[in-house]
Motif scaffolding. Sequence first.
Motif, short mmCIF file in Angstrom:
data_model
loop_
_atom_site.label_atom_id
_atom_site.label_comp_id
_atom_site.label_asym_id
_atom_site.label_seq_id
_atom_site.Cartn_x
_atom_site.Cartn_y
_atom_site.Cartn_z
N PRO A 152 -9.30 41.11 27.02
CA PRO A 152 -10.67 40.85 26.59
C PRO A 152 -10.75 39.75 25.54
N LEU A 153 -11.85 39.03 25.57
CA LEU A 153 -12.08 37.98 24.57
C LEU A 153 -13.51 38.11 24.03
N ALA A 154 -13.68 37.65 22.79
CA ALA A 154 -15.03 37.67 22.22
C ALA A 154 -15.80 36.50 22.81
N ILE A 155 -16.57 36.78 23.84
CA ILE A 155 -17.31 35.71 24.52
C ILE A 155 -18.80 36.04 24.53
N GLU A 156 -19.58 35.02 24.79
CA GLU A 156 -21.03 35.19 24.75
C GLU A 156 -21.70 34.50 25.92
N GLN A 157 -22.86 34.96 26.25
CA GLN A 157 -23.66 34.31 27.27
C GLN A 157 -23.96 32.87 26.82
N GLY A 158 -23.91 31.95 27.75
CA GLY A 158 -24.25 30.56 27.41
C GLY A 158 -23.04 29.72 27.00
N GLN A 159 -21.88 30.37 26.87
CA GLN A 159 -20.69 29.60 26.47
C GLN A 159 -20.10 28.84 27.66
N ARG A 160 -19.50 27.70 27.34
CA ARG A 160 -18.87 26.88 28.39
C ARG A 160 -17.37 27.18 28.44
N THR A 206 -20.27 41.91 14.32
CA THR A 206 -21.14 40.89 14.96
C THR A 206 -20.59 40.34 16.27
N SER A 207 -19.36 40.72 16.63
CA SER A 207 -18.78 40.17 17.86
C SER A 207 -18.07 41.26 18.65
N LYS A 208 -18.16 41.18 19.96
CA LYS A 208 -17.48 42.16 20.81
C LYS A 208 -16.66 41.46 21.87
N ALA A 209 -15.56 42.10 22.25
CA ALA A 209 -14.71 41.51 23.29
C ALA A 209 -15.13 42.03 24.66
N VAL A 222 -11.23 39.87 16.54
CA VAL A 222 -11.68 40.41 17.82
C VAL A 222 -11.07 39.64 18.99
N GLY A 223 -10.69 40.38 20.03
CA GLY A 223 -10.18 39.77 21.26
C GLY A 223 -8.70 40.03 21.44
N LYS A 224 -8.24 39.89 22.67
CA LYS A 224 -6.84 40.08 23.05
C LYS A 224 -6.43 41.55 22.99
N ASN A 225 -6.49 42.15 21.81
CA ASN A 225 -6.17 43.58 21.71
C ASN A 225 -7.45 44.37 21.93
N ASN A 226 -7.32 45.65 22.19
CA ASN A 226 -8.53 46.39 22.49
C ASN A 226 -9.41 46.69 21.28
N ALA A 227 -8.79 47.10 20.19
CA ALA A 227 -9.62 47.46 19.04
C ALA A 227 -9.67 46.31 18.03
#
Length: 438
Positions: free
Chosen positions: A410-418, A336-339, A283-288
């Motif tokens: 896009p990147l697989a990121i989450e709330q709370g990440q530094r 389990t992860s989204k970009a 996940v990330g960088k590319n769209n799908a």
Amino acid sequence: MSFARTLLQTTRALRSNASPVQQALNNKLFYNATRNYAVAFTRDKPHVNIGTIGHVDHGKTTLTAAITKRQAEKGFANYLAYDAIDKAPEERKRGITISTAHIEYQTDNRHYAHVDCPGHADYIKNMITGAASMDGAIIVVAASDGQMPQTREHLLLARQVGVKRIVVFVNKVDAVEDKEMLELVEMEMRELLSSYGFEGDETPIILGSALCSLEGREPEIGEKKVDELLEAVDTWIPTPERQLEKPFLMSVEDVFSIPGRGTVASGRVERGVLKKDSEVELVGKNNAPIRTKVTDIETFKKSCDESRAGDNSGLLLRGVKREDVLRGMIIAKPGTSKAHRRFLTSMYVLTKEEGGRHTGFHTNYKPQLFIRTADEAAHLTWAEGSAEEKEDKMVMPGDNVEMVCEIHKPLAIEQGQRFNVREGGRTVATGLITRILE
Ligand SMILES: Nc1nc2c(ncn2[C@@H]2O[C@H](COP(=O)(O)OP(=O)(O)OP(=O)(O)O)[C@@H](O)[C@H]2O)c(=O)[nH]1
């Protein structure tokens, strides 16, 4: 005290003018491997990721070699000579093997993977990803110089990528006659650690000489101090609690192909457990997201049935082209992860003294964002309709701000990440993702 301080400052000024090439030319150490114990990676002892950080030429590699030599004598490592230590260069030769920059050794209590982080400012990018794999760090500071710009920058970065505890090795004690100078370096290090949010007063500080240890002379400041250092590392740096129950996630640090076998992505497993032959998603960088299967797993040069949180692993990905896998992508349990591309941040803008910008910046600022192993072009703006946007407020060094960040891919990121914000080779801000915006 003031004389020692002046001396320290003068030495620093002189040292900072010596070019890295000149320093490298002065640096002709050739040691031959004298012992070669095979140390097998097992799961009997808790595993900890560690590394040496600090200013260029303060002795990180010498110390790394000294540690392996000392532990080899106890049957706990393969001795790696100074010139055999791979300093996380851009190009590495290897087989299926994952990051050869990780050096392995053990103590009575734990198994360590150690990264020797290069000190040159150019390598800071590697430092960021190297340190991202660290549960704790040894900061090396030469007694003859005291703290230098990269001592501070590495400490700050270590903090930002989540290193909680640091052990200090004040090196080159053999080259300093003035005891007061050693006290001053120690005192300054405690102050610096505290100012970056580490426990400055309690942090173990070991004063010794990596070179003496490596060359087997002056054991009181040599071997004995390396032993003390490892004891401090063993006790002060806690064994991290691994998130084994969570869905698998590894941020890709490096990608390479093995002729006849396929594409291998390597990195440090952030959470979960992955069994061989499991399905994963890139996940990330590319769209799908790209769905694939992991057909082989390597941890510390050994083929394993599974990869776990905390491991540095290489994953052989079935049917995926090398060019489809990019550093900064994540490999995760499917679904389990989204970009994402837009998020709200809470940021602290570094001051000039902290190595940041000298001047402020306006909305529409376009720096580079570093998160996990990814770096991505970013665009920072005030939130729409905010008071700051209305008055076109300027962001000044030292400010705490809330801004909207949009990244190029896009990147697989989450709330709370530094994350870190960098521009022109320096860290200008550090922040936290407070909300994902779609
Ligand atoms: N006198 C003295 N010199 C040392 C000691 N440890 C290292 N050195 C010397 O300091 C120089 C730099 O050592 P390195 O180990 O290459 O330093 P480094 O921090 O790894 O340097 P970079 O990887 O380039 O950032 C070399 O010439 C070493 O021989 C020590 O304990 N005493």
